[in-house]
Design a protein around this motif. Sequence first.
Motif, PDB file in Angstrom:
ATOM      1  N   SER A   1       0.836  -1.195   0.000  1.00 42.95           N
ATOM      2  CA  SER A   1       0.000   0.000   0.000  1.00 42.95           C
ATOM      3  C   SER A   1       0.874   1.249   0.000  1.00 42.95           C
ATOM      4  N   LYS A   2       0.287   2.362   0.397  1.00 44.51           N
ATOM      5  CA  LYS A   2       0.978   3.648   0.414  1.00 44.51           C
ATOM      6  C   LYS A   2       0.955   4.226   1.828  1.00 44.51           C
ATOM      7  N   SER A   3       1.975   5.031   2.145  1.00 48.45           N
ATOM      8  CA  SER A   3       2.060   5.658   3.462  1.00 48.45           C
ATOM      9  C   SER A   3       2.654   7.048   3.319  1.00 48.45           C
ATOM     10  N   LEU A   4       2.176   7.986   4.144  1.00 48.15           N
ATOM     11  CA  LEU A   4       2.673   9.359   4.120  1.00 48.15           C
ATOM     12  C   LEU A   4       4.185   9.374   4.279  1.00 48.15           C
ATOM     13  N   GLN A   5       4.859  10.073   3.370  1.00 49.41           N
ATOM     14  CA  GLN A   5       6.316  10.088   3.369  1.00 49.41           C
ATOM     15  C   GLN A   5       6.888  10.823   4.575  1.00 49.41           C
ATOM     16  N   GLU A   6       6.274  11.953   4.929  1.00 46.82           N
ATOM     17  CA  GLU A   6       6.774  12.771   6.030  1.00 46.82           C
ATOM     18  C   GLU A   6       5.618  13.500   6.687  1.00 46.82           C
ATOM     19  N   GLN A   7       5.625  13.560   8.005  1.00 46.75           N
ATOM     20  CA  GLN A   7       4.570  14.261   8.723  1.00 46.75           C
ATOM     21  C   GLN A   7       4.673  15.769   8.480  1.00 46.75           C
ATOM     22  N   PRO A   8       3.538  16.439   8.285  1.00 47.74           N
ATOM     23  CA  PRO A   8       3.574  17.889   8.127  1.00 47.74           C
ATOM     24  C   PRO A   8       3.734  18.590   9.471  1.00 47.74           C
ATOM     25  N   ILE A   9       3.941  19.886   9.410  1.00 51.17           N
ATOM     26  CA  ILE A   9       3.884  20.738  10.591  1.00 51.17           C
ATOM     27  C   ILE A   9       2.559  21.491  10.541  1.00 51.17           C
ATOM     28  N   LEU A  10       1.763  21.352  11.574  1.00 55.84           N
ATOM     29  CA  LEU A  10       0.478  22.044  11.655  1.00 55.84           C
ATOM     30  C   LEU A  10       0.656  23.300  12.497  1.00 55.84           C
ATOM     31  N   GLY A  11       0.405  24.451  11.882  1.00 60.58           N
ATOM     32  CA  GLY A  11       0.511  25.712  12.595  1.00 60.58           C
ATOM     33  C   GLY A  11      -0.842  26.389  12.666  1.00 60.58           C
ATOM     34  N   THR A  12      -1.118  27.085  13.748  1.00 60.21           N
ATOM     35  CA  THR A  12      -2.379  27.812  13.847  1.00 60.21           C
ATOM     36  C   THR A  12      -2.177  29.158  14.512  1.00 60.21           C
ATOM     37  N   ILE A  13      -3.084  30.084  14.189  1.00 57.10           N
ATOM     38  CA  ILE A  13      -3.063  31.420  14.769  1.00 57.10           C
ATOM     39  C   ILE A  13      -4.037  31.459  15.937  1.00 57.10           C
ATOM     40  N   LEU A  14      -3.506  31.739  17.115  1.00 55.08           N
ATOM     41  CA  LEU A  14      -4.317  31.771  18.335  1.00 55.08           C
ATOM     42  C   LEU A  14      -5.236  32.994  18.323  1.00 55.08           C
ATOM     43  N   ARG A  15      -6.439  32.880  18.919  1.00 56.57           N
ATOM     44  CA  ARG A  15      -7.037  31.744  19.581  1.00 56.57           C
ATOM     45  C   ARG A  15      -8.066  31.059  18.698  1.00 56.57           C
ATOM     46  N   ALA A  16      -8.554  31.844  17.702  1.00 55.58           N
ATOM     47  CA  ALA A  16      -9.656  31.364  16.868  1.00 55.58           C
ATOM     48  C   ALA A  16      -9.304  30.097  16.098  1.00 55.58           C
ATOM     49  N   GLY A  17      -8.012  29.898  15.808  1.00 55.39           N
ATOM     50  CA  GLY A  17      -7.614  28.764  14.989  1.00 55.39           C
ATOM     51  C   GLY A  17      -7.588  27.429  15.703  1.00 55.39           C
ATOM     52  N   LEU A  18      -7.750  27.419  17.022  1.00 53.59           N
ATOM     53  CA  LEU A  18      -7.567  26.173  17.770  1.00 53.59           C
ATOM     54  C   LEU A  18      -8.521  25.051  17.371  1.00 53.59           C
ATOM     55  N   PRO A  19      -9.834  25.276  17.215  1.00 49.34           N
ATOM     56  CA  PRO A  19     -10.712  24.172  16.811  1.00 49.34           C
ATOM     57  C   PRO A  19     -10.383  23.651  15.408  1.00 49.34           C
ATOM     58  N   LEU A  20     -10.077  24.551  14.494  1.00 51.05           N
ATOM     59  CA  LEU A  20      -9.703  24.152  13.138  1.00 51.05           C
ATOM     60  C   LEU A  20      -8.413  23.344  13.158  1.00 51.05           C
ATOM     61  N   HIS A  21      -7.469  23.802  13.960  1.00 52.11           N
ATOM     62  CA  HIS A  21      -6.204  23.083  14.145  1.00 52.11           C
ATOM     63  C   HIS A  21      -6.446  21.673  14.686  1.00 52.11           C
ATOM     64  N   GLN A  22      -7.356  21.547  15.645  1.00 53.14           N
ATOM     65  CA  GLN A  22      -7.647  20.241  16.214  1.00 53.14           C
ATOM     66  C   GLN A  22      -8.205  19.286  15.155  1.00 53.14           C
ATOM     67  N   GLY A  23      -9.038  19.806  14.265  1.00 47.67           N
ATOM     68  CA  GLY A  23      -9.550  18.975  13.181  1.00 47.67           C
ATOM     69  C   GLY A  23      -8.438  18.450  12.294  1.00 47.67           C
ATOM     70  N   LEU A  24      -7.479  19.304  11.954  1.00 48.28           N
ATOM     71  CA  LEU A  24      -6.323  18.864  11.170  1.00 48.28           C
ATOM     72  C   LEU A  24      -5.501  17.841  11.946  1.00 48.28           C
TER      73      LEU A  24
ATOM     74  N   ARG B   1      10.166  21.551   5.120  1.00 48.75           N
ATOM     75  CA  ARG B   1       9.012  20.798   5.617  1.00 48.75           C
ATOM     76  C   ARG B   1       7.722  21.294   4.967  1.00 48.75           C
ATOM     77  N   VAL B   2       6.701  20.475   5.021  1.00 52.08           N
ATOM     78  CA  VAL B   2       5.360  20.876   4.606  1.00 52.08           C
ATOM     79  C   VAL B   2       4.670  21.524   5.804  1.00 52.08           C
ATOM     80  N   VAL B   3       4.205  22.758   5.639  1.00 49.98           N
ATOM     81  CA  VAL B   3       3.528  23.492   6.706  1.00 49.98           C
ATOM     82  C   VAL B   3       2.067  23.697   6.313  1.00 49.98           C
ATOM     83  N   ILE B   4       1.164  23.359   7.234  1.00 47.57           N
ATOM     84  CA  ILE B   4      -0.262  23.592   7.042  1.00 47.57           C
ATOM     85  C   ILE B   4      -0.689  24.589   8.112  1.00 47.57           C
ATOM     86  N   LEU B   5      -1.035  25.801   7.676  1.00 48.81           N
ATOM     87  CA  LEU B   5      -1.334  26.900   8.584  1.00 48.81           C
ATOM     88  C   LEU B   5      -2.835  27.165   8.592  1.00 48.81           C
ATOM     89  N   SER B   6      -3.453  27.144   9.777  1.00 46.19           N
ATOM     90  CA  SER B   6      -4.909  27.301   9.859  1.00 46.19           C
ATOM     91  C   SER B   6      -5.305  28.590  10.575  1.00 46.19           C
TER      92      SER B   6
END
Length: 216
Positions: A66-89, A128-133
């Motif tokens: 099968s297939k597997s993610l090559q490298e874990q991303p970095i999840l970044g969020t802007i406090l405080r409103a971004g916290l629930p969205l960040h948790q979903g990611l 790295r791959v960065v996902i900013l919410s």
Amino acid sequence: MVVNLSKHYSVLCDWINEIRDMEVQIDRMRFRRNLERIGEVAAYEISKNLSFNQVDTQTPLGISSSKSLQEQPILGTILRAGLPLHQGLLNYFDKADNAFISAYRKHHPDGSFEISLEYITCPDLENRVVILSDPMLATGASLVKTIQALREEGNPKEIHIVCVIACTVGIEYVHRNEPNVKIWCGAIDDELTAKGYIVPGLGDAGDLAYGIKQQS
């Protein structure tokens, strides 16, 4: 690249409708959970664009290729409103590294504001791959300033922005300053007020999720 996740109907459209609805917004737990669920959908869609490896897994009866993610991303969020969205990611990228940024509008007596960025904690971002919410992409100023600050911690190879509601003005501003970022939106609105609020938007996501703050 801009992806509007509600361009075609899915259950995500119902969650967007709920977080916009003034009668539903009074339920803070439901509001936070809907932000979280939108983050989960975004994580799933983004994952289709990430690099992977072929792997063999031993099962009780044989080998599964099968297939597997090559490298874990970095999840970044802007406090405080971004916290629930960040948790979903984070629910989907559950082994990811994390970054947290304090960026907010500092208002002046004349009604104008500037973006104040006071705190960043993150791992090394180099290559790295960065996902900013951030739930609301309005003017785009806070996201651009955040990305510029993050680049001082290392140069990511990819940057994805996840937002719930984006304004076309903000999308254009981000892409003028950061042309290579990929933006994933729950919905896109066209109007921005003189004070920098999205119309129809949904109001202040941080206040709706966590309670009204004292204006700074």
